[in-house]
Design a protein around this motif. Structure first.
Motif, PDB file in Angstrom:
ATOM      1  N   PHE A 184       0.849  -1.188   0.000  1.00  0.00           N
ATOM      2  CA  PHE A 184       0.000   0.000   0.000  1.00  0.00           C
ATOM      3  C   PHE A 184       0.887   1.242   0.000  1.00  0.00           C
ATOM      4  O   PHE A 184       0.713   2.159  -0.801  1.00  0.00           O
ATOM      5  N   ALA A 185       1.875   1.231   0.889  1.00  0.00           N
ATOM      6  CA  ALA A 185       2.786   2.374   0.980  1.00  0.00           C
ATOM      7  C   ALA A 185       3.536   2.565  -0.333  1.00  0.00           C
ATOM      8  O   ALA A 185       3.698   3.685  -0.824  1.00  0.00           O
ATOM      9  N   LEU A 186       3.945   1.444  -0.922  1.00  0.00           N
ATOM     10  CA  LEU A 186       4.666   1.524  -2.196  1.00  0.00           C
ATOM     11  C   LEU A 186       3.785   2.174  -3.263  1.00  0.00           C
ATOM     12  O   LEU A 186       4.222   3.066  -3.998  1.00  0.00           O
ATOM     13  N   GLY A 187       2.540   1.753  -3.313  1.00  0.00           N
ATOM     14  CA  GLY A 187       1.617   2.322  -4.296  1.00  0.00           C
ATOM     15  C   GLY A 187       1.376   3.796  -4.036  1.00  0.00           C
ATOM     16  O   GLY A 187       1.401   4.622  -4.954  1.00  0.00           O
ATOM     17  N   TYR A 188       1.156   4.115  -2.766  1.00  0.00           N
ATOM     18  CA  TYR A 188       0.897   5.494  -2.383  1.00  0.00           C
ATOM     19  C   TYR A 188       2.068   6.381  -2.790  1.00  0.00           C
ATOM     20  O   TYR A 188       1.902   7.429  -3.423  1.00  0.00           O
ATOM     21  N   LEU A 189       3.269   5.920  -2.458  1.00  0.00           N
ATOM     22  CA  LEU A 189       4.472   6.675  -2.806  1.00  0.00           C
ATOM     23  C   LEU A 189       4.631   6.791  -4.315  1.00  0.00           C
ATOM     24  O   LEU A 189       4.994   7.846  -4.836  1.00  0.00           O
ATOM     25  N   THR A 190       4.387   5.682  -5.007  1.00  0.00           N
ATOM     26  CA  THR A 190       4.495   5.705  -6.465  1.00  0.00           C
ATOM     27  C   THR A 190       3.628   6.807  -7.036  1.00  0.00           C
ATOM     28  O   THR A 190       4.036   7.555  -7.909  1.00  0.00           O
ATOM     29  N   TYR A 191       2.418   6.917  -6.486  1.00  0.00           N
ATOM     30  CA  TYR A 191       1.564   7.981  -6.985  1.00  0.00           C
ATOM     31  C   TYR A 191       2.166   9.341  -6.668  1.00  0.00           C
ATOM     32  O   TYR A 191       2.291  10.192  -7.549  1.00  0.00           O
ATOM     33  N   LYS A 192       2.546   9.520  -5.412  1.00  0.00           N
ATOM     34  CA  LYS A 192       3.006  10.840  -4.986  1.00  0.00           C
ATOM     35  C   LYS A 192       4.267  11.282  -5.728  1.00  0.00           C
ATOM     36  O   LYS A 192       4.438  12.463  -6.044  1.00  0.00           O
ATOM     37  N   VAL A 193       5.147  10.347  -5.985  1.00  0.00           N
ATOM     38  CA  VAL A 193       6.431  10.718  -6.577  1.00  0.00           C
ATOM     39  C   VAL A 193       6.361  10.735  -8.109  1.00  0.00           C
ATOM     40  O   VAL A 193       6.909  11.620  -8.749  1.00  0.00           O
ATOM     41  N   ILE A 194       5.684   9.749  -8.686  1.00  0.00           N
ATOM     42  CA  ILE A 194       5.760   9.596 -10.140  1.00  0.00           C
ATOM     43  C   ILE A 194       4.425   9.872 -10.837  1.00  0.00           C
ATOM     44  O   ILE A 194       4.325  10.772 -11.669  1.00  0.00           O
ATOM     45  N   ILE A 195       3.430   9.097 -10.492  1.00  0.00           N
ATOM     46  CA  ILE A 195       2.198   9.104 -11.277  1.00  0.00           C
ATOM     47  C   ILE A 195       1.535  10.479 -11.291  1.00  0.00           C
ATOM     48  O   ILE A 195       0.965  10.900 -12.296  1.00  0.00           O
ATOM     49  N   ARG A 196       1.607  11.156 -10.155  1.00  0.00           N
ATOM     50  CA  ARG A 196       1.036  12.494 -10.064  1.00  0.00           C
ATOM     51  C   ARG A 196       1.454  13.379 -11.242  1.00  0.00           C
ATOM     52  O   ARG A 196       0.678  14.189 -11.733  1.00  0.00           O
ATOM     53  N   ARG A 197       2.687  13.198 -11.674  1.00  0.00           N
ATOM     54  CA  ARG A 197       3.208  14.060 -12.742  1.00  0.00           C
ATOM     55  C   ARG A 197       2.747  13.633 -14.128  1.00  0.00           C
ATOM     56  O   ARG A 197       2.825  14.407 -15.071  1.00  0.00           O
ATOM     57  N   VAL A 198       2.360  12.376 -14.249  1.00  0.00           N
ATOM     58  CA  VAL A 198       2.058  11.890 -15.602  1.00  0.00           C
ATOM     59  C   VAL A 198       0.582  11.597 -15.816  1.00  0.00           C
ATOM     60  O   VAL A 198       0.163  11.320 -16.934  1.00  0.00           O
ATOM     61  N   VAL A 199      -0.209  11.663 -14.751  1.00  0.00           N
ATOM     62  CA  VAL A 199      -1.566  11.148 -14.876  1.00  0.00           C
ATOM     63  C   VAL A 199      -2.380  11.939 -15.899  1.00  0.00           C
ATOM     64  O   VAL A 199      -3.206  11.369 -16.610  1.00  0.00           O
ATOM     65  N   ASP A 200      -2.108  13.215 -16.024  1.00  0.00           N
ATOM     66  CA  ASP A 200      -2.842  13.985 -17.019  1.00  0.00           C
ATOM     67  C   ASP A 200      -2.000  14.334 -18.243  1.00  0.00           C
ATOM     68  O   ASP A 200      -2.430  15.099 -19.093  1.00  0.00           O
ATOM     69  N   ALA A 201      -0.804  13.776 -18.304  1.00  0.00           N
ATOM     70  CA  ALA A 201       0.073  14.076 -19.433  1.00  0.00           C
ATOM     71  C   ALA A 201      -0.459  13.395 -20.687  1.00  0.00           C
ATOM     72  O   ALA A 201      -1.139  12.379 -20.622  1.00  0.00           O
ATOM     73  N   PRO A 202      -0.147  13.989 -21.839  1.00  0.00           N
ATOM     74  CA  PRO A 202      -0.656  13.414 -23.084  1.00  0.00           C
ATOM     75  C   PRO A 202       0.084  12.136 -23.458  1.00  0.00           C
ATOM     76  O   PRO A 202       1.159  11.838 -22.925  1.00  0.00           O
ATOM     77  N   LEU A 217       1.589   8.594 -24.083  1.00  0.00           N
ATOM     78  CA  LEU A 217       1.842   7.375 -23.355  1.00  0.00           C
ATOM     79  C   LEU A 217       2.733   7.608 -22.140  1.00  0.00           C
ATOM     80  O   LEU A 217       3.416   6.703 -21.683  1.00  0.00           O
ATOM     81  N   ALA A 218       2.726   8.821 -21.617  1.00  0.00           N
ATOM     82  CA  ALA A 218       3.662   9.145 -20.544  1.00  0.00           C
ATOM     83  C   ALA A 218       3.469   8.245 -19.326  1.00  0.00           C
ATOM     84  O   ALA A 218       4.435   7.745 -18.751  1.00  0.00           O
ATOM     85  N   ALA A 219       2.205   8.019 -18.945  1.00  0.00           N
ATOM     86  CA  ALA A 219       1.949   7.222 -17.750  1.00  0.00           C
ATOM     87  C   ALA A 219       2.449   5.801 -17.947  1.00  0.00           C
ATOM     88  O   ALA A 219       3.026   5.181 -17.045  1.00  0.00           O
ATOM     89  N   LEU A 220       2.242   5.314 -19.140  1.00  0.00           N
ATOM     90  CA  LEU A 220       2.709   3.968 -19.450  1.00  0.00           C
ATOM     91  C   LEU A 220       4.222   3.875 -19.351  1.00  0.00           C
ATOM     92  O   LEU A 220       4.777   2.966 -18.741  1.00  0.00           O
ATOM     93  N   LEU A 221       4.880   4.864 -19.932  1.00  0.00           N
ATOM     94  CA  LEU A 221       6.341   4.916 -19.861  1.00  0.00           C
ATOM     95  C   LEU A 221       6.809   4.898 -18.418  1.00  0.00           C
ATOM     96  O   LEU A 221       7.702   4.137 -18.044  1.00  0.00           O
TER      97      LEU A 221
END
Ligand SMILES: Nc1ncnc2c1ncn2[C@@H]1O[C@H](COP(=O)(O)OP(=O)(O)O)[C@@H](O)[C@H]1O
Ligand SMILES: [Mg+2]
Lengths: 377, 253, 352
Positions: free
Chosen positions: C139-157, C159-163
């Motif tokens: 859970f912590a790993l997922g939470y951190l993943t979002y906070k550190v990485i996914i947050r920046r790519v979730v609305d990016a055009p 395939l950024a999130a996939l990358l």
């Protein structure tokens, strides 16, 4: 009567002219201002070809200037993956259909060349041609069910197809199953497509194929097909309203892409001289193609080239330098880099350059400079 | 007038819609709608929101397969045909929610449509220039689609459709969201298109804009056709006033 | 291919298979302990010993007792299907809420399995009891993943999130390899090891039973969490329309981060359950990623019930395919089923 009125505009005997602009041109535009005479926009359409010439000239000289086996290896891998990226760019960059399954075509090409010589003693060149035809046929057959799906469903379907083909190869004894094929050593030469003393011939063969691939991409991009593919990417509904059958043109794009991908599979097999399903059908191959193209810039000619120019040396050199001792450090670095790029430059390097160019152009006066900035990129 | 000549020459209507019914589950978005469109006409299709106008467009242009009914265009039964086949026959439409190809320039947007009848790039570019001139987008042609304003996008939508050189053009709320000057321009454009020999079916909410330019008006309400006639007739029709026009047209005029 | 391998660590086949980059080494290698074999299809049923999987023709089974065998295959498949479902539910929630394919999902599972392994090896904590810890870790790993990485790519055009998630999967997998070597590791004497339940003709390994029950329970819990709790409702609202949710005062940032954590928690539990009968190694999650993609798409993105049903379908299909066509084809069967089903339902079996 069933024809469009626009077709009979050249027949004076027909009804009073139905030309669209009949009586309109002399008047004013819809916003009330006087119309200027139509003049097609001039674009520097040839510029990428000039760039290609420059790039290939540099690449042609490089292996002579730096006579180092590792360097030659990296160069060959760069050319192969840049070309794979170009091929993938046709279906994903232009047509907007994310394929995670291109390893399937790569593998088919690799196996075609290898099996031709290994099983039948046939020239790998013929194997390469056969492989390209087979890959194209497979792509056509597979496209029918797969293209009915949209977005993520499509992407997962391409993955599924590639995995099925992979599984078949693993247990297909004609291609030696999981054991893989060691291509028997033959006399060196262009005819056998084997070179043992130097990697230089591989460099140049791959370079030639790379140039061909870039030209094909440009050809597609600039043609009616390219416009159609980009329209399909933008909106299939808009495309359909303009008389475009999306399924058909996506199929064309997929076939061209598969054809090229397969050719580079063959080249790869002849270069490594050993293949097994885990190597050539790997999800990692599909993903590498995706990564480098997205890194460079999706949908642009130079995207895959830039992406490959960064990722391939990075992954190959880190492997050469750290691979033996580091146990995966190379891939940790590689992965971390991808994350960083995705977070901070999701548009790819070409996107970065493009927006930079745009900013520069906007500071100037001329709208033409801006147009060129986008046209070049 | 040009339009009457054409109508005399071809007695058969360009578009015949007979008993068109489109059901989404229990909802009949179009219920037994029948109307004709003659060559050289501007026909307005009006009705309150949710009346089924867009659905009717979708059925006629091939984006939806009607549950029942028949659509005949230029003597050919096009019921259930795919949109791109119908477009090739000379019937195309624009979208209420514009579908601008944002990554392509304005010119490329239009050239994509032009390729249907102009196989070469040069010809396509000429057609595009012609159409862009007509729609007043010529000076925007090198701009990417996504940089356009909503008014420009609506015009681009029309330009793209025109580039396929249709006989019948169906415009779905092409004037919604435009300012008065722009609406005036769009009205002029419709008239000029008719003059050039096109037939138009126009869905519009802005009565001041649609009434003066249309030859005939068809009114939909809750999926059914409740009236048809000249703008004057329709404006005087009690049912129509009750269903729809009451607030809008009368208040405005 | 490669049957009856007793020692995966030295098995040459294991080496070949694990050479395949980006692809999990084949769990078939885990036949080290016949009674606790991995995949349902490979279950070495004691009563049928002597003819494991060599039975090519269905006719032979008729002699052995076709009904029993089929029942055996079906139950094994069913049990594995529940675990797949749980893995897929985790992926599906993330996918449904933020439209991100988490390519690192399998690596989350791998992290959970290693956590279980180390807790067991160092602290003698049985996975049967340590699963809440694994759940919390991932859970912590997922939470951190979002906070550190996914947050920046979730609305990016594009395939950024996939990358980003793919890059993360590379990092995690190779970090595991760097830290803990690519060797296969086993939890040898857990509470469930070697235990089994015999129900008439059907023999069930206790680890599988526990995994199946645990997965079902967790899936139901997640379902009710999403349906009933405040946070769950916020998750639903955000997945329907992010902007509207924002306007209603939902902190979508928080929801996204929590969703990523929740997706991780699912695989956290699944990893703990799997660790008692699957080998733990850096690539052990990769296969689950692929299967989970298929299951999620089959069930419809973001649809928990759909994922559960699709998971069961895939588990059973894999078992039957492996049994009748040979283990080497079981995943081909799974992928084929996906393609076929999608022909009829292009938005997934239970998609909207
Ligand atoms: N694809 C669809 N599925 C279900 N209902 C639809 C669909 N398209 C339209 N509708 C419904 O049909 C009715 C008519 O819609 P529409 O044709 O868009 O109306 P209008 O364009 O006149 O405003 C509406 O009630 C709408 O909700
Ligand atoms: Mg509408």
């Amino acid at each position: 009567m069933n024809e469009s009125p626009w077709k009979d505009r050249k027949e004076p005997a027909g009804e009073p002219t139905r030309r669209l602009t009949h009586g309109a041109l002399e008047r004013t535009g819809s916003d009330g201002q006087a119309l200027r005479p139509a003049q097609p926009v001039r674009r520097r359409a040839r510029a990428p070809e000039l760039w290609l010439l420059a790039v290939s000239a540099v690449v042609a000289v490089l292996p002579l200037a730096v006579n180092n086996v590792n360097f030659h290896h990296v160069l060959i891998m760069f050319l192969i993956f840049a070309s794979l990226g170009e091929a993938w760019n046709i279906i994903t960059g232009l047509a907007g259909q994310t394929s995670f399954g291109h390893a399937a075509f790569f593998g088919i090409g690799a196996y075609a060349a290898a099996v031709a010589y290994f099983r039948h003693g046939i020239s790998p060149w013929i194997g390469m041609a056969a492989g390209a035809v087979i890959a194209t046929a497979v792509s056509a057959v597979v496209s029918y069910p797969v293209f009915r799906l949209k977005g993520h469903y499509f992407a997962i379907a391409t993955l599924a197809v590639a995995e099925i083909i992979f599984q078949l190869f693993v247990s297909w004894s004609y291609v030696e199953g999981a054991t893989g094929i060691s291509i028997p050593v033959a006399a060196e030469g262009l005819a056998t497509f084997q070179f043992h003393t130097s990697k230089l011939p591989y460099c140049y063969i791959t370079l030639a194929a790379f140039v061909g691939t870039v030209l094909v991409f440009r050809r597609v991009e600039e043609s009616r097909l390219g416009y159609y593919l980009r329209a399909i990417k933008g909106s299939e509904e808009a495309a359909m309203a303009m008389g475009i059958n999306p399924a058909r043109y996506k199929l064309y794009a997929m076939m061209i892409s598969a054809f090229i991908t397969s050719i580079f599979g063959s080249i790869y097999a002849q270069y490594i001289l050993y293949i097994d399903p885990f190597m050539v059908f790997a999800l990692a191959i599909s993903m590498k193609i995706v990564l480098l193209t997205v890194l460079g810039g999706l949908g642009s000619v130079w995207g895959p080239v830039l992406g490959a120019a960064i990722l391939i040396p990075l992954s190959e050199y880190t492997r050469i330098l750290l691979g033996g001792t580091g146990k995966g450090i190379d891939l940790i670095v590689f992965g971390a880099l991808i994350v960083v790029v995705a977070c901070f430059q999701p548009q790819g390097i070409v996107g970065l350059m493009r927006s930079h160019g745009r900013r520069r152009a906007e500071r100037g006066v001329s709208g033409d400079a801006r147009r060129d900035a986008t046209a070049v990129a | 007038m040009d339009a009457t000549d054409t109508r005399a020459a071809n007695a058969r209507p360009l578009l015949e819609v007979t008993g068109l019914t489109m059901r989404f589950g229990n909802l009949a978005a179009n219920d037994n709608v029948t109307f004709n469109v003659h060559r050289g006409e501007i026909v307005a299709l009006i009705g309150p929101n949710g009346a089924g106008k867009t659905t009717c467009f979708n059925c006629v242009s091939g984006f939806l397969r009607p549950t029942a009914g028949r659509v005949v265009f230029d003597g050919i039964d096009i019921t259930g045909m795919r949109p791109y086949h119908i477009c090739r026959l000379g019937l195309t439409r624009t979208f209420q929610i514009v579908k601008t190809l944002g990554d392509m320039t304005v010119e490329e947007n239009v050239m994509t449509g032009a390729f249907l009848r102009a196989p070469g790039k040069r010809e396509a570019r000429e057609v595009a220039a012609e159409v862009l001139e007509l729609t007043g987008l010529l000076d925007k042609r090198a701009k990417p689609g996504r940089s356009l304003t909503i008014a420009e996008r609506k015009r681009l939508e029309i330009a793209r459709a025109l580039a396929t050189r249709p006989k019948l053009l169906m415009l779905d709320e092409a004037m919604a969201g435009l300012n008065p000057t722009e609406i005036k321009g769009a009205m002029d454009l419709c008239l000029r298109l008719r003059e050039a020999g096109l037939t138009l079916v126009v869905v519009e909410h802005i009565m001041e804009a649609i009434m003066p330019i249309s030859d005939r008006v068809i009114v939909l309400s809750s999926g059914e056709k409740i009236a048809e006639g000249t703008p004057e007739e329709v404006a005087a029709n009690e049912d129509v006033i009750k269903a729809y026009l009451g607030e809008k047209y009368h208040a405005a005029s | 291919m490669h049957e009856g391998c007793q020692n995966p660590a030295t098995c040459p086949m294991g080496r070949v298979l694990s050479r395949r980059p980006g692809w999990g080494a084949v769990p078939e290698c885990n036949t080290g302990n016949p009674a606790t074999t991995g995949k349902g299809t490979k279950t070495n049923v004691p009563s049928l010993r002597g003819d494991p999987r060599r039975r090519r023709s269905p006719l032979v089974h008729v002699a052995v007792g076709a009904v029993g065998v089929v029942l055996q295959v079906l139950t094994s498949g069913l049990m594995m299907g529940f675990v797949y479902a749980l893995v897929a539910v985790g992926l599906s929630i993330i996918w449904g809420v933020m439209d991100v394919i988490n390519f690192a999902h399998g690596e989350f599972l791998m992290v959970s399995m290693y956590s279980a392994f180390w807790l067991y090896t160092l602290l003698r904590l049985d996975p049967l009891f340590s699963w809440p810890i694994e759940m919390a870790i991932v859970f912590a790993l997922g939470y951190l993943t979002y906070k550190v990485i996914i947050r920046r790519v979730v609305d990016a055009p594009g395939l950024a999130a996939l990358l980003a998630t793919f890059g993360l999967s590379l990092v995690l997998r190779n970090l595991a390899q760097f830290l803990w070597t690519p060797n296969y590791r086993f939890l040898n004497e857990t509470l469930v090891t070697d235990k089994r339940l015999i129900l008439g003709p059907v023999v069930l390994g206790m680890p599988q039973i526990v995994a199946a029950i645990g997965s079902v329970v967790m899936t139901i819990l997640v379902f009710y969490f999403v349906q009933r709790t405040r946070m769950g409702r916020a998750i639903q609202a955000t997945s329907l329309d992010k902007d509207a949710a924002k306007l209603m005062g939902i902190d979508t940032e928080k929801v996204y981060a929590f969703t990523f954590g929740l997706g991780g928690a699912c695989v956290g539990v699944a990893g703990a359950l799997l660790s008692s009968f699957f080998p733990v190694h850096p690539e052990s999650g990769a296969l689950y990623s692929l299967l989970a993609f298929v299951i999620v798409a089959l069930g419809g993105f973001g649809n928990i019930k759909g994922a559960l049903q699709a998971g069961v379908i895939i588990g059973v299909a894999e078992a039957l395919g492996g049994f009748y066509l040979g283990t080497q084809f079981k995943y081909a069967v799974v992928f084929l089923i996906y393609l076929l089903v999608m022909q009829v339902r292009p938005s997934g079996l239970f998609g909207w």
